[in-house]
Design a protein around this motif. Sequence first.
Motif, short mmCIF file in Angstrom:
data_model
loop_
_atom_site.label_atom_id
_atom_site.label_comp_id
_atom_site.label_asym_id
_atom_site.label_seq_id
_atom_site.Cartn_x
_atom_site.Cartn_y
_atom_site.Cartn_z
N THR A 12 42.18 38.21 39.76
CA THR A 12 43.56 38.46 40.14
C THR A 12 43.81 39.93 39.84
O THR A 12 43.02 40.59 39.16
N VAL A 13 44.89 40.45 40.32
CA VAL A 13 45.21 41.87 40.08
C VAL A 13 45.40 42.11 38.57
O VAL A 13 44.90 43.07 38.02
N ASN A 18 43.70 44.16 33.63
CA ASN A 18 43.29 43.96 32.23
C ASN A 18 41.86 44.41 32.01
O ASN A 18 41.53 45.00 30.98
N GLU A 19 41.04 44.05 33.01
CA GLU A 19 39.64 44.46 32.92
C GLU A 19 39.53 45.97 32.83
O GLU A 19 38.77 46.51 32.02
N GLY A 90 49.25 48.01 34.13
CA GLY A 90 49.17 47.18 35.31
C GLY A 90 50.48 47.12 36.07
O GLY A 90 50.51 47.03 37.30
N LYS A 91 51.54 47.15 35.29
CA LYS A 91 52.85 46.95 35.88
C LYS A 91 53.14 48.03 36.91
O LYS A 91 53.72 47.77 37.96
#
Lengths: 449, 63, 63, 63, 63, 63, 63
Positions: A12-13, A18-19, A90-91
């Motif tokens: 997922t995005v 996170n990765e 990410g946001k």
Amino acid sequence: MIRPEEAPRPFTVTELANEIRRELRPLTAVLLKGEVTGIKRGAAGHFNFTIQDGLSRLDAVLFADDARKVTTLPEDGQVFVFRGRIDFFGKTGRLSFIVDQIEFDDVGKLRARLEELKRRLDLEGAFLDSRKRRLPFLPRAVALLTSPTGAVIHDLQETIWERFPNMSIVVYPVQVQGAAAPASVARALRRCNVEGLADVVVIARGGGSFEEMFAFNTEVTARAILASRLPVVTALGHTSDRTVADMVADAECRTPTEAGARVVPKKADLMLRLAERERRLSRERDRRLAREVERLQARRERLMQVMPNLVRSRSERLVRARADLARLSPVQQVARRLEALLERGRRVDAAAAARLARSRNLFASRRASDRLDRALAARFGAAVRGLEHRRSRLVALSPDSVLSRGYSITQDAASGAVVRSAADTARGRNVRIRLGSGRLGAQVEEVEP
Amino acid sequence: MSQELTYEQALEKLDEKLKVLEDGELSLEDALKAVDEARVYLKICTERLEAAKKKIEIRPDEP
Amino acid sequence: MSQELTYEQALEKLDEKLKVLEDGELSLEDALKAVDEARVYLKICTERLEAAKKKIEIRPDEP
Amino acid sequence: MSQELTYEQALEKLDEKLKVLEDGELSLEDALKAVDEARVYLKICTERLEAAKKKIEIRPDEP
Amino acid sequence: MSQELTYEQALEKLDEKLKVLEDGELSLEDALKAVDEARVYLKICTERLEAAKKKIEIRPDEP
Amino acid sequence: MSQELTYEQALEKLDEKLKVLEDGELSLEDALKAVDEARVYLKICTERLEAAKKKIEIRPDEP
Amino acid sequence: MSQELTYEQALEKLDEKLKVLEDGELSLEDALKAVDEARVYLKICTERLEAAKKKIEIRPDEP
């Protein structure tokens, strides 16, 4: 790293984001040099800005917590060396450099400013020992100005309570790093003085780089310390350089532990010392009393000694007087006088004897008796001789003288007439006859005429 | 009376008688009388003298 | 009266008597009388001296 | 009166008597009288001295 | 009067008497009198001293 | 007033008292008085030691 | 009055008395008086000291 069991499933995005974050995590404590631009301060106290070097640029963020810690705040157009990590949000899908430390690229310039500040303070006499406040021997409470998050509070509290188990500690949380730190410290110091909850102030932090310590090299901090009524002790960590705060502080310690020992005495020591004083006090008191007892005893003894002396010397005096009196008693005088009297008696006797002898001699020299006898003898001799002579003459003249030749004369006895013739008588008449020797009476018988 | 004569008086009387006798003017009777009287006086003198002598001789050792 | 004479007076009287006696001008009776008196004085003197002697000698050990 | 004489007075009297006695100008009777008086004074003196002696000797252990 | 003398006064009197005695100018009677008086003062002194002694000795353990 | 003394002031007073006591120049009364006073200071010191309460108070920065 | 003397005053008085007593210049009577007074002062001192001691014994463990 994608684990095999998860491989077949697409990210997922969020998972990828996170990765990416995880993958970027090794890029921590990265030092990054660049010019600041487009700085903005967020409502939460953080700063957003861009770091660029002419070719590249990176978004950067300084969170509020860190902003309080940094030595200096970023300014547009200034080149800094930032320390931080890369993070991916990410946001927003943006990569940011999260700054946690900012150092001047040109430290020399900063040091020059610092030296200039020190010079000025020195000129004012701010470093003189003479103006430094003495630390209270035993504070009622210790004020601690430090970061509320560090281990400093714990260290200090441990030290203090170990030394003085019932000591109060008042903690004034301050920013010890970052651009807001000087004002924070100054405000807290003022509160300390105003509130007066403690008697001594410890300003502490856990050390750091020149930049991290920069708040304590600012004039604001220095002035706040100088203005404090309460004595201030610094415990700024193991820095090699003394900060201005150290220099103006009333005492300077390396660590909170050291500061704790500095501001709070060991209660046990104090109690020991008090006990020791109490012993001394009791000892002095007892000694004083003992001394007085001794002094009184000494005086008592002197008095006891004086008393017999009083009598003794006088007794001796009287013994002497008695001896003198015995000596002077007119025994000798009497004896001498008796002797003199005897002598006089002898003289009386002698005079009497002499007088008597003289009278006797005089008397004897008269030979009165002899002379009397002689006078008598002479007188008798003359008388006898005179009578003899007369007797002779009478014999010669006496008519009787013829009678011796045998004649006699007869006289009439009556008339005495011489009978010259017988006729002159008559018979019977008495006649007396004178003879040559003697007479006869006769009667005439015959007459023969 | 003669007993009351002192030795000196008796001696005077004796001398008187002696003088009369030596004058030789007397009658025999008177001469004899004078001789008798002279003898009396002589005797008185002698007695007086003897008496005095006795009197004196008694005392030399006496006082 | 003679008892009241002092030794000195008695001695003087004795001397007087002695002188008269030694002058030899006295009648026998007067001479005898003088001798008697002299003896009295002699006695007085002697007695006085004896008495003095006794008086003096009695007391040496007495006082 | 002599009993009231002090030792010194009696001694003075004694000395007076002694002096006239030793001058030898006195008649025997006066001399004897003087001796008597001298002895009286001597006695007084001696008695006074003996009394004093006794007085002194009584108290040797007295103060 | 003598009973009111202090020890010192009595001692002074005693010394006076001793001095006069030592000077030896006194008549015997005066000397005896002086000795008597000296004894009186000596006695006073001794009594005073004994009294003092007693006064002092009564209280050996008292302060 | 003594109640307002700090531990240090009280200790100083205590030491002062101790010093004069140990100098030994005080009269007995003053010494005893000093001992009493020293005890007061000693008491103050002891009280001061116990006066604080073991606590930590956080005074957060007022905005 | 003596009851109001401090220990030191009494001790001083005692010392004064002791000094004059030891100088030995006092008359016997004055010396006795001084001894009496010295005793009074000694007593005062002793009493004061005993009182002080007692006072202390009451509070031996008090700080």
